[in-house]
Design a protein around this motif. Structure first.
Motif, PDB file in Angstrom:
ATOM      1  N   ARG A 168      44.792  35.344  33.035  1.00 51.59           N
ATOM      2  CA  ARG A 168      44.400  34.955  34.388  1.00 51.59           C
ATOM      3  C   ARG A 168      45.585  34.238  35.022  1.00 51.59           C
ATOM      4  O   ARG A 168      46.052  33.214  34.524  1.00 51.59           O
ATOM      5  N   THR A 178      30.111  35.351  39.634  1.00 52.45           N
ATOM      6  CA  THR A 178      30.984  36.487  39.330  1.00 52.45           C
ATOM      7  C   THR A 178      31.057  36.693  37.821  1.00 52.45           C
ATOM      8  O   THR A 178      32.142  36.601  37.232  1.00 52.45           O
ATOM      9  N   ILE A 231      33.636  39.524  36.419  1.00 57.60           N
ATOM     10  CA  ILE A 231      35.046  39.139  36.566  1.00 57.60           C
ATOM     11  C   ILE A 231      35.359  37.967  35.643  1.00 57.60           C
ATOM     12  O   ILE A 231      36.425  37.915  35.029  1.00 57.60           O
ATOM     13  N   LEU A 269      43.281  43.647  39.106  1.00 52.33           N
ATOM     14  CA  LEU A 269      42.312  43.568  40.199  1.00 52.33           C
ATOM     15  C   LEU A 269      42.977  42.896  41.374  1.00 52.33           C
ATOM     16  O   LEU A 269      43.546  41.817  41.247  1.00 52.33           O
TER      17      LEU A 269
END
Length: 70
Positions: free
Chosen positions: A53, A41, A44, A22
């Motif tokens: 991450r 969010t 996500i 992303l």
């Protein structure tokens, strides 16, 4: 149309990683998965909880397109 990497039952599962990258502009770390207490969010955050991450990733490439000449 058959997409590569999709398994339909008895076929051998692919050994390749399943990657979703992303990329967005002007968000900084303003996402719940990065600790922002006001960001909502959930989708996500869920993806981030299940994957990798990156906390220290930068690029020198701009993502905005240039304005058209007048």
């Amino acid at each position: 149309m058959v997409l590569p990497g999709i398994s339909f039952g008895g076929e051998k599962k692919s050994e390749q990683p399943n990657i979703l990258w992303l990329s967005c502009e002007d968000t900084s770390p303003d996402l719940g998965c990065y600790g922002d207490k006001y960001a909502v969010t959930p989708n996500i955050d869920n993806l981030a909880a299940q994957g990798v991450r990156y906390e220290n990733c930068f690029t020198h490439a701009g993502s905005a397109r240039p304005l058209a000449a007048a």
